[in-house]
Enzyme design. Structure first.
Site, PDB file in Angstrom:
ATOM      1  N   SER A 128       0.924  -1.236   0.301  1.00 43.92           N
ATOM      2  CA  SER A 128      -0.027   0.021   0.154  1.00 43.92           C
ATOM      3  C   SER A 128       0.933   1.068  -0.142  1.00 43.92           C
ATOM      4  CB  SER A 128      -0.980  -0.131   1.212  1.00 43.92           C
ATOM      5  OG  SER A 128      -1.576   1.181   1.184  1.00 43.92           O
ATOM      6  N   LYS A 182      -4.293  -6.748   3.499  1.00 46.45           N
ATOM      7  CA  LYS A 182      -4.329  -5.561   2.492  1.00 46.45           C
ATOM      8  C   LYS A 182      -5.757  -5.281   1.802  1.00 46.45           C
ATOM      9  CE  LYS A 182      -3.265  -2.164  -0.336  1.00 46.45           C
ATOM     10  NZ  LYS A 182      -3.186  -2.785  -1.822  1.00 46.45           N
ATOM     11  N   HIS A 185      -7.506  -3.672   4.746  1.00 46.81           N
ATOM     12  CA  HIS A 185      -6.874  -2.199   4.669  1.00 46.81           C
ATOM     13  C   HIS A 185      -7.523  -1.302   3.773  1.00 46.81           C
ATOM     14  CE1 HIS A 185      -4.389   0.664   2.790  1.00 46.81           C
ATOM     15  NE2 HIS A 185      -3.746   0.952   3.938  1.00 46.81           N
ATOM     16  N   ASN A 186      -7.937  -1.713   2.566  1.00 44.08           N
ATOM     17  CA  ASN A 186      -8.406  -1.003   1.509  1.00 44.08           C
ATOM     18  C   ASN A 186      -9.960  -0.557   2.114  1.00 44.08           C
ATOM     19  OD1 ASN A 186      -5.975  -1.592   0.354  1.00 44.08           O
ATOM     20  ND2 ASN A 186      -6.937  -1.459  -1.784  1.00 44.08           N
ATOM     21  N   GLU A 189     -10.097   1.962   4.461  1.00 46.50           N
ATOM     22  CA  GLU A 189      -9.833   3.254   3.759  1.00 46.50           C
ATOM     23  C   GLU A 189     -11.033   3.795   3.051  1.00 46.50           C
ATOM     24  OE1 GLU A 189      -6.496   2.749   0.709  1.00 46.50           O
ATOM     25  OE2 GLU A 189      -7.585   3.618  -0.690  1.00 46.50           O
TER      26      GLU A 189
HETATM   27  P1  NDP Z   1      -1.180  -1.996 -13.844  1.00 51.84           P
HETATM   28  O1  NDP Z   1      -2.028  -2.775 -13.104  1.00 51.84           O
HETATM   29  O2  NDP Z   1      -1.737  -1.015 -14.756  1.00 51.84           O
HETATM   30  O3  NDP Z   1      -0.405  -3.247 -15.051  1.00 51.84           O
HETATM   31  C1  NDP Z   1       0.466  -3.047 -15.974  1.00 51.84           C
HETATM   32  C2  NDP Z   1       1.433  -3.927 -15.847  1.00 51.84           C
HETATM   33  O4  NDP Z   1       1.092  -5.231 -16.084  1.00 51.84           O
HETATM   34  C3  NDP Z   1       2.611  -3.720 -17.111  1.00 51.84           C
HETATM   35  O5  NDP Z   1       3.782  -3.972 -16.611  1.00 51.84           O
HETATM   36  C4  NDP Z   1       2.048  -4.602 -17.997  1.00 51.84           C
HETATM   37  O6  NDP Z   1       2.990  -4.923 -19.036  1.00 51.84           O
HETATM   38  C5  NDP Z   1       1.623  -5.843 -17.247  1.00 51.84           C
HETATM   39  N1  NDP Z   1       0.826  -6.742 -17.987  1.00 51.84           N
HETATM   40  C6  NDP Z   1      -0.527  -6.718 -17.960  1.00 51.84           C
HETATM   41  N2  NDP Z   1      -0.978  -7.756 -18.654  1.00 51.84           N
HETATM   42  C7  NDP Z   1       0.310  -8.577 -18.733  1.00 51.84           C
HETATM   43  C8  NDP Z   1       0.026  -9.955 -19.405  1.00 51.84           C
HETATM   44  N3  NDP Z   1      -0.841 -10.673 -19.637  1.00 51.84           N
HETATM   45  N4  NDP Z   1       1.610 -10.543 -19.302  1.00 51.84           N
HETATM   46  C9  NDP Z   1       2.711  -9.846 -18.694  1.00 51.84           C
HETATM   47  N5  NDP Z   1       2.601  -8.489 -18.203  1.00 51.84           N
HETATM   48  C10 NDP Z   1       1.312  -8.106 -18.192  1.00 51.84           C
HETATM   49  O7  NDP Z   1       0.195  -1.473 -13.182  1.00 51.84           O
HETATM   50  P2  NDP Z   1       0.351  -0.766 -11.740  1.00 51.84           P
HETATM   51  O8  NDP Z   1       1.686  -0.406 -11.503  1.00 51.84           O
HETATM   52  O9  NDP Z   1      -0.633   0.332 -11.577  1.00 51.84           O
HETATM   53  O10 NDP Z   1      -0.256  -1.903 -10.830  1.00 51.84           O
HETATM   54  C11 NDP Z   1       0.751  -3.340 -10.617  1.00 51.84           C
HETATM   55  C12 NDP Z   1      -0.074  -3.943  -9.553  1.00 51.84           C
HETATM   56  O11 NDP Z   1      -0.048  -3.355  -8.316  1.00 51.84           O
HETATM   57  C13 NDP Z   1      -1.634  -4.371  -9.793  1.00 51.84           C
HETATM   58  O12 NDP Z   1      -1.912  -5.432  -9.414  1.00 51.84           O
HETATM   59  C14 NDP Z   1      -2.096  -3.275  -8.881  1.00 51.84           C
HETATM   60  O13 NDP Z   1      -3.432  -3.729  -8.558  1.00 51.84           O
HETATM   61  C15 NDP Z   1      -1.278  -3.292  -7.742  1.00 51.84           C
HETATM   62  N6  NDP Z   1      -1.282  -1.993  -7.087  1.00 51.84           N
HETATM   63  C16 NDP Z   1      -1.400  -0.843  -7.611  1.00 51.84           C
HETATM   64  C17 NDP Z   1      -1.129   0.410  -6.954  1.00 51.84           C
HETATM   65  C18 NDP Z   1      -1.352   1.722  -7.454  1.00 51.84           C
HETATM   66  O14 NDP Z   1      -1.509   2.893  -6.814  1.00 51.84           O
HETATM   67  N7  NDP Z   1      -1.414   1.757  -8.878  1.00 51.84           N
HETATM   68  C19 NDP Z   1      -1.152   0.401  -5.304  1.00 51.84           C
HETATM   69  C20 NDP Z   1      -0.982  -0.944  -4.848  1.00 51.84           C
HETATM   70  C21 NDP Z   1      -1.000  -1.815  -5.682  1.00 51.84           C
HETATM   71  P3  NDP Z   1       3.046  -4.006 -20.582  1.00 51.84           P
HETATM   72  O15 NDP Z   1       3.917  -2.870 -20.052  1.00 51.84           O
HETATM   73  O16 NDP Z   1       3.883  -5.073 -21.343  1.00 51.84           O
HETATM   74  O17 NDP Z   1       1.706  -3.695 -20.659  1.00 51.84           O
END
Ligand code: NDP
Length: 473
Positions: A128, A182, A185-186, A189
């Site tokens: 988080s 987690k 937690h959300n 939130e």
């Molecule tokens: P996203 O959830 O937007 O995911 C994008 C990433 O996933 C890219 O690296 C993308 O690769 C990859 N991806 C998607 N589909 C595939 C696939 N089929 N095979 C391989 N790679 C894939 O990114 P975030 O950084 O926002 O979040 C990452 C994780 O963290 C998520 O699970 C999210 O829920 C969690 N999270 C996010 C928070 C936030 O504030 N954003 C906070 C806490 C947790 P490519 O570049 O090739 O498209």
């Protein structure tokens, strides 16, 4: 050179987590499905530490020290399974896959069990703090085996937020425990945000304050017992003026709240576990109501009360009390769910330790969490936080104001579902007798569902259609 740990999935979260690791002196292997992201990371931030970019999964795995530590930061759901399926065949027994995404704990349990069969440790880790947290120090909630934590814990604790020198990271418990915590937690939130939103709405429409004036109220609150990240950013948002129109920013934002699903999961899971989390549920429903533009449009002309009666002086203090009391209830409900999940799945979660790792790094970070930690320290097996000395006293002190705020909201026609449900929960737990007795009577009447008695053991049924005598069921 070998990498101590690797991160695959380099969108905002993964990229910042990798940078955080590198900045702490850990050589980190980086990989992303689309190689351009990997290249961009190294080009932009390569100077921050040692990055080992990999184009292929094989290259990535080959660059990791053994036992391998591989962090997956991709979109939750099917993409996570796809990535696990891609990497698991390249790993050896003893290696670790950490899923730092927002996975559902049931998925984490399934993945952990499948990988355990192959000798691979699967660690579902809740993270988080958003993208800033990932870079500067998140709150980390890792599940999985105790053995995996021995190898991962020091690294994760190193990059986590610190409060009074204590890292905001601890081993939560086996398999899905980390993602479960987690999730809750959300949920908390959501509840916290809803209560703050209701406070704002009441100050605006019952007390007649402007957004800028309300920002000042929140700033003052942030110097007291409500001090927290969410109160702090509330003041910032309310004080902001829209550049294009000169209007308060909050007035130009469409009033339809969105959600990604963890709040909903918290409520769904609570229903399954039989845990009353009204505060979290009302927060999820409040977002849902806001999004139903059609319903709202159709209902706009329904009659409401005369709003002439404005709240008097001292109302802001009353709202502060209602907010604090409702917040205690929201956290008590969330922690109840954690305790229930822990019992159901045999996780043995230390609730006080969860409060400790939420003090920094995460969205609900607050001074208040120290109180919760202290409450569990005083009585680790307490069935509810409400009866802790500090909280019971605060609730007692707040209750008159709390009732006045809920009554004022009802009188003026201002929706305050979070405050109202929190108060109802408080009064339900306090009640000497609940009308559940009548509910049982009705159930026995129409469905012969039987009831228990206050004066005798056993199950009873009354012959409602006959002579109304009682028979032992
Ligand atoms: P996203 O959830 O937007 O995911 C994008 C990433 O996933 C890219 O690296 C993308 O690769 C990859 N991806 C998607 N589909 C595939 C696939 N089929 N095979 C391989 N790679 C894939 O990114 P975030 O950084 O926002 O979040 C990452 C994780 O963290 C998520 O699970 C999210 O829920 C969690 N999270 C996010 C928070 C936030 O504030 N954003 C906070 C806490 C947790 P490519 O570049 O090739 O498209």
């Amino acid at each position: 050179q070998m990498a101590r740990i690797g991160v695959t999935g380099l969108a905002v979260m993964g990229r910042n987590l990798a940078r955080n690791l590198a900045r702490h002196g850990h050589p980190v292997a980086v990989h992303n499905r689309t190689a351009a992201r990997t290249k961009a990371l190294v080009e932009e931030f390569g100077g921050e530490g040692t990055f080992l970019p990999a184009e292929t999964a094989e290259q990535f795995v080959a660059s990791l020290e053994r036992p391998r530590r591989l962090v997956v930061m991709v979109k939750a759901g099917a993409p996570t399974d796809a990535v696990i399926d891609e990497f698991a065949p390249l790993l050896e027994p003893g290696d670790m896959i950490v899923d730092g995404g927002n996975a559902h704990f049931a998925d984490t349990r399934r993945r952990e069990a499948a990988l355990r069969e192959r000798g691979i440790h699967f660690v579902g880790a809740g993270i988080s703090g958003g993208e800033e947290g990932a870079l500067h120090g998140p709150s980390i909630m890792p599940g999985g085996s105790a053995e995996s934590y021995e190898a991962l814990g020091p690294l994760l604790e190193d990059i986590a937020a610190k409060v009074d020198g204590t890292p905001c990271c601890t081993h939560v418990g086996p398999d899905g425990a980390g993602h479960f915590v987690k999730m809750v937690h959300n949920g908390i939130e959501y509840s916290d945000m809803q209560l703050i939103a209701e406070s704002y709405d009441l100050l605006r429409h019952a007390a007649g304050l402007s957004p800028a004036e309300i920002a000042e109220v929140f700033r003052t609150w942030n110097t007291g017992r409500l001090e927290s990240y969410l109160i702090e950013i509330t003041a910032e948002v309310l004080a902001h003026t829209d550049a294009a129109t000169g209007e308060p920013f909050v007035d130009v934002v469409l009033d339809q709240a969105e959600q990604k699903g963890t709040g909903r999961w918290t409520v769904q899971t609570a229903l399954d576990l039989g845990v009353p989390v009204g505060g979290i549920a009302e927060a999820v429903f409040a977002r849902s109501v806001s999004g139903h533009a059609d319903l709202r449009e159709a209902s706009r002309n329904l009659p409401g009360p005369d709003r002439a009666a404005a709240a008097g002086p001292g109302f802001a203090d009353a709202v502060e009390k209602a907010l604090y009391a409702s917040k205690i209830v929201a956290y008590a409900q969330g922690f109840h769910e954690i305790q229930a999940g822990s019992a159901e799945y045999g996780w043995n979660i230390d609730a006080g330790a969860m409060a400790t790792i939420w003090r920094g790094g995460c969205i609900i970070r607050a001074r208040f969490l120290d109180r919760i930690r202290a409450a569990y320290e005083a009585d680790p097996s307490t069935p509810t936080l409400l009866t802790d000395d500090h909280f019971a006293e605060a609730l007692g002190d707040a209750q008159d104001a709390w009732r006045e705020v809920v009554a004022t909201a009802a009188r003026l026609g201002i929706p305050a579902p979070g405050f109202a449900t929190a108060l109802a929960y408080y009064d339900s737990l306090r009640a000497d007798r609940l009308p559940a007795a009548l509910t049982q009577g009705q159930r026995d009447f129409f469905g012969a569902h039987t009831y228990r008695r206050v004066d005798r053991d056993g199950s009873f049924h009354t012959l409602w259609g006959g002579d109304r005598t009682e028979v032992t069921a």
